[in-house]
Write an enzyme that holds these catalytic residues in place. Structure first.
Site, PDB file in Angstrom:
ATOM      1  N   GLU A   1      89.031  49.749 -20.297  1.00 31.25           N
ATOM      2  CA  GLU A   1      88.155  48.596 -20.418  1.00 31.25           C
ATOM      3  C   GLU A   1      86.839  48.912 -19.720  1.00 31.25           C
ATOM      4  O   GLU A   1      86.800  49.676 -18.747  1.00 31.25           O
ATOM      5  CB  GLU A   1      88.780  47.325 -19.824  1.00 31.25           C
ATOM      6  N   ILE A   2      85.767  48.356 -20.238  1.00 32.44           N
ATOM      7  CA  ILE A   2      84.455  48.439 -19.609  1.00 32.44           C
ATOM      8  C   ILE A   2      83.960  47.006 -19.485  1.00 32.44           C
ATOM      9  O   ILE A   2      83.960  46.261 -20.472  1.00 32.44           O
ATOM     10  CB  ILE A   2      83.469  49.284 -20.437  1.00 32.44           C
TER      11      ILE A   2
END
Length: 403
Positions: free
Chosen positions: A292-293
């Site tokens: 995830e970012i």
């Protein structure tokens, strides 16, 4: 006779020169007409091939590799975030080498490596091996999670919770017999964004030991999200195991009602019928958070933290085994619109036996292994994958125009 009036060489040559001069002027005029419309593309071509930064560079969903000018854009205040144990070293080193090769050798973002209070601090050997696996000058910061963020909170009875872990384990709730796993889920659901070591950063990219990327990432995903006013990016979306979160959806729905929250166009992603669920019930879809970012400012913000604090007080991270993936996903569904979440379809990513690899024309210099050699193409697995539901919500958000 000596006047030479009959010779006048300039007069005798005039009929031949006038057409040449006229042709030259006409050609110059036509070239000018052609040049002005092509000024922009020509300037872009020159910048790209001479590696000159382009101030107007704005990334979009790439098909193939980004222009070289993408490397010269300003960097965001981002960090690569890892939660590790000493015994993760063997899996960590090849992941770091792969991540540097595919992305970070060009973009040089710092690493933040966290350890939990119930694990020994990283040894000198661990740190030396990490340093050897990274380029000279790579920035690595080590920190330990604060003790109060990695224990059963005071409002719960620790003895009862540990008895519950054993019972959940006997009932087949995955990982529920491990106390540390409950702590990890709670930590990544909200406490991670409050860590002092991350205060100076605005973005995080979660990286796990043992994962692998198969395409070169030729642009900066932090900047990509920032320029598009997005707060979150994912690669894989799958279903959760129902017995880990029996009351989570109901708890969040009650919170939305009590706080007059009206979920937007992203909410149907979690409530469209799947696997026999009724429309309006939780269909178990979520973004797989081992990649995830995200925007730390959003996850530190009062809306997200208020929601997390409510869940924390309810105790479901321990009385059940609420995972950070469904918590994060449904919180996004309640608080943001679909256009603020991005599917990094052009990334090729593998974790455990699940892998996503983009279509050939979309990725940049990909070397994905063949599916079937111990790898599952999660996008083609109709039971696990929630990609059709995601595309459906995206299409509806864009007025039925698709993605």
């Amino acid at each position: 006779m000596s006047t030479g009036s009959t010779r006048l060489p300039w007069r005798s040559n005039q009929p031949r020169r006038r057409p040449r001069r006229t042709f030259f002027l006409l050609s110059l005029f036509l070239c000018a007409l052609l040049f002005f419309p092509l000024r922009g593309p020509l300037r872009t071509w020159i910048r790209t091939y001479n590696q000159i930064p382009s101030g107007s560079f704005s990334p979009s969903a790439y098909h193939g590799c980004a222009p070289i000018s993408a490397l010269h854009q300003p960097r965001e205040k981002g960090a690569i975030l890892l939660l590790l144990r000493e015994k993760d070293l063997a899996q960590l080193l090849p992941t770091l080498a792969n991540f540097e090769e595919k992305f970070n050798a060009q973009f040089r973002y710092p690493y933040v490596m966290l350890s939990s209070p119930d694990e020994p601090s990283f040894s000198a050997h661990f740190r030396a091996q990490v340093a050897l696996s990274l380029p000279d000058g790579a920035e690595v910061e080590y920190a330990e999670i604060e003790d109060h963020d990695w224990r059963i909170p005071d409002w719960l009875n620790a003895t009862e919770m540990r008895e519950g872990f054993a019972r959940q384990g006997r009932e087949g709730v995955q990982y529920s017999g491990r106390e540390g796993y409950h702590h990890m889920c709670r930590f990544y659901s909200g406490l991670f964004a409050r860590q002092k070591v991350l205060e100076k950063y605005e973005w995080y990219w979660r990286l796990e030991p043992g994962v692998r990327f198969y395409c070169r990432i030729s642009y900066d995903p932090f900047r990509f999200l920032a320029l598009r006013n997005q707060v979150y990016g994912f690669v894989i979306t799958i279903v959760e195991t129902p017995n880990t979160i029996p009351t989570l959806f109901r708890t969040l729905s009650t919170y939305a009602t009590d706080h007059s929250l009206v979920p937007g166009a992203l909410w149907p992603f979690f409530t469209k019928s799947k696997h026999g669920s009724m429309e309006g019930e939780y269909n178990m879809c979520h973004f797989w958070t081992n990649f995830e970012i995200g925007d730390l400012r959003f996850f530190r913000g009062h809306e997200y933290q208020d929601l997390f604090n409510m869940l924390d007080k309810k105790g479901g991270f321990y009385t059940e085994r609420w995972g950070d993936a469904p918590v994060r996903s449904m919180a996004l569904g309640m608080l943001v619109e679909p256009e603020r979440v991005h599917y990094f379809e052009d990334f090729a990513y593998k974790h455990d036996w699940f892998m996503h690899c983009p279509p050939k024309e979309m990725g940049c210099e990909c070397d994905c292994p063949a599916f079937g050699d111990g790898y599952t193409d999660i996008d083609r697995d109709g039971w696990y994958s929630c990609l059709p539901e995601w595309r459906g919500v995206q299409g509806e958000a864009k007025g039925g125009k698709g993605v």
